[in-house]
Design an enzyme around this catalytic site. Structure first.
Site, PDB file in Angstrom:
ATOM      1  CE1 TYR A 141      -3.535  -2.588   0.447  1.00 22.75           C
ATOM      2  CE2 TYR A 141      -4.664  -0.579   1.101  1.00 22.75           C
ATOM      3  CZ  TYR A 141      -4.698  -1.893   0.694  1.00 22.75           C
ATOM      4  OH  TYR A 141      -5.915  -2.501   0.521  1.00 22.75           O
ATOM      5  CE  LYS A 191       2.459 -16.548  -3.580  1.00 23.15           C
ATOM      6  NZ  LYS A 191       2.159 -17.920  -4.088  1.00 23.15           N
ATOM      7  CG  ASP A 223      -0.907 -19.427  -2.755  1.00 24.21           C
ATOM      8  OD1 ASP A 223      -0.326 -19.629  -1.670  1.00 24.21           O
ATOM      9  OD2 ASP A 223      -0.460 -19.861  -3.842  1.00 24.21           O
ATOM     10  CG  ASP A 247      -7.777  -4.996   1.301  1.00 25.37           C
ATOM     11  OD1 ASP A 247      -8.707  -4.610   2.028  1.00 25.37           O
ATOM     12  OD2 ASP A 247      -7.776  -4.877   0.062  1.00 25.37           O
ATOM     13  CG  ASP A 251     -13.204  -7.611   1.712  1.00 20.95           C
ATOM     14  OD1 ASP A 251     -12.952  -6.970   2.750  1.00 20.95           O
ATOM     15  OD2 ASP A 251     -13.664  -7.088   0.676  1.00 20.95           O
TER      16      ASP A 251
HETATM   17  C1  IPM Z   1     -10.309  -1.774   3.989  1.00 21.90           C
HETATM   18  C2  IPM Z   1     -10.654  -1.026   2.732  1.00 21.90           C
HETATM   19  C3  IPM Z   1      -9.554  -0.011   2.463  1.00 21.90           C
HETATM   20  C4  IPM Z   1      -8.272  -0.769   2.197  1.00 21.90           C
HETATM   21  C5  IPM Z   1      -9.849   1.000   1.339  1.00 21.90           C
HETATM   22  C6  IPM Z   1     -11.132   1.753   1.570  1.00 21.90           C
HETATM   23  C7  IPM Z   1      -8.702   1.935   1.136  1.00 21.90           C
HETATM   24  O1  IPM Z   1     -10.832  -1.900   1.682  1.00 21.90           O
HETATM   25  O2  IPM Z   1     -10.174  -1.140   5.048  1.00 21.90           O
HETATM   26  O3  IPM Z   1     -10.169  -2.996   3.930  1.00 21.90           O
HETATM   27  O4  IPM Z   1      -8.026  -1.217   1.072  1.00 21.90           O
HETATM   28  O5  IPM Z   1      -7.502  -0.917   3.139  1.00 21.90           O
HETATM   29 MN    MN Z   2     -10.630  -4.002   2.205  1.00 28.22          MN
END
Ligand code: IPM
Ligand code: MN
Length: 387
Positions: A141, A191, A223, A247, A251
């Site tokens: 990032y 990785k 992975d 990240d 999710d």
């Molecule tokens: C998260 C979000 C953020 C990220 C975005 C909004 C920048 O997806 O907090 O997971 O990628 O970190």
């Molecule tokens: Mn995210």
């Protein structure tokens, strides 16, 4: 006790869900006599519209002056032009960097009563309760160079995945500390078969593990971890990993519980007594994004924001009992079958507001004076203790 909170509700459903968190803080303040003071600041798209930047220097310094930051979400189609110089997401990235929020704690818990809403089979979901610790201020990032350019007629772009050993060490240490308090098992994801940064990560994880002989360290390729999280999620307890891997995997972890609308997060720059204690405030935010498709409809699930608030009470203010009461109220309602639209199998669901009301009532049965986060934004400091 008195607590000063910077409130950045942002875009999309951010303001709607944050408003419900204010409601819950109101219940807590009435019941326990605490005083929460809010400093409203713009962030994300709304800040771009008003100030031409995703977060102003003033908003940043107000956050630094607060004891904790409660964050909603940023982004939306209005600000999605890939050629734009300013992006809503820059607001949260800058906050993470300036506040040195290197450890992002994302608990992935499956509520048994919600197993029907999960895309996974019921048997797989038994005893799923793990925490992802995502490194948040470095890695892909933030590494430099990060840019686009044109050479001849060809377009190029580069991002850089770079870590120094201290950045890896401190976040891995958070992983070990959490693991020690839980099941004494830490998965470190990388990785290393491909990336030099991952080989450094693994080396440092090994070194830190010498101070934690009571914790089992398991290295896993990221992975493979993506696959294991959906096939054997109950095998995990605490995971620690690089920014981008974290990240993506968080999710995935969020959705196995049935909805992204349930999961909170905390981003920390220190853990008193464990990782160098500094005076920078922590930030709490739901892990879901701004969800522009449902924004303004009153159907967003406020629980992720409310549980983030509960994490704030516990981790930043030391209010363990108050935090637990919020968690209990959420558990009770979920078990009773109370649902927002994201979790409902029929038309029988509560609005964002009604869900907040139910949690509020469980915490304290008094009527709530409606406070609208989006109407009171600006520099206004709003005191919730109206009585
Ligand atoms: C998260 C979000 C953020 C990220 C975005 C909004 C920048 O997806 O907090 O997971 O990628 O970190
Ligand atoms: Mn995210």
């Amino acid at each position: 006790m008195n607590f000063k909170i910077a409130l950045l509700s942002g875009d999309g459903i951010g303001p709607e869900v944050t408003e419900e968190s204010l409601k819950i803080l109101d219940a807590v303040s009435k019941k326990y006599g605490h005083k929460f003071e809010f400093d409203y600041q713009d962030v994300g798209g709304i800040s771009i519209d008003k100030h031409n930047t995703a977060i102003t220097e003033e908003a940043l310094s107000k956050c630094l002056e607060s004891q904790a930051v409660l964050f909603g979400s940023v982004g939306g189609p209005k600000w999605d032009d890939p050629n734009s110089d300013v992006r809503p997401e820059d607001g949260i990235l800058k906050l993470r960097k300036e506040l040195d929020l290197f450890a992002n704690i994302r608990p992935a818990k499956v509520y048994p009563a919600l197993s029907n809403s999960s895309p996974l089979k019921k048997e797989i979901l038994e005893n799923v309760d793990f925490i992802i610790i995502r490194e948040l201020t470095s890695g892909l990032y933030f590494g430099e160079p990060k840019k686009r350019w044109v050479e001849g007629n060809k377009r190029y772009a580069v991002d850089t995945l770079k870590y120094d050993e201290d950045e890896v060490r401190r976040v891995v240490k958070v992983g070990f500390e959490m693991a020690r308090k839980r099941e004494k098992k830490l998965h470190s994801l990388d990785k290393m078969n491909v990336m030099a940064s991952s080989r450094l990560w693994r080396e440092i994880a090994e070194e830190v593990s010498k101070d934690y002989p009571d914790v089992e360290l398991i290295h896993m390729l990221a992975d493979n971890a993506a696959m294991q999280i959906i096939t054997n999620p109950s095998d995990f307890d605490v995971l620690v990993t690089e920014n981008t891997f974290g990240d993506i995997l968080s999710d995935e972890a969020a959705v196995i519980g049935g909805s992204m609308g349930m999961l909170p997060s905390a981003s920390l720059s220190s853990i008193p007594g464990i990782i160098e204690d500094n005076s920078k405030p922590a930030l709490y935010e739901p892990i879901h994004g701004s969800a522009p498709d449902i924004a303004g409809k009153g159907i967003a699930n406020p629980i992720a924001s409310i549980l983030s608030t509960s994490m704030m009470l516990k981790w930043s203010f030391g209010l363990d009992q108050e935090a637990e009461e919020i968690e209990n109220a959420v558990n009770t309602l979920i078990e009773k079958g109370v649902r927002t639209k994201d979790l409902s199998e029929n038309d029988n669901f509560l609005t964002t507001n009604q869900m907040g009301d139910e949690i509020y009532k469980l915490i304290k049965s008094v009527s709530y004076t409606h406070l609208r986060a989006h109407e009171t934004r600006g520099n206004l400091v709003c005191r919730l203790l109206l009585e």
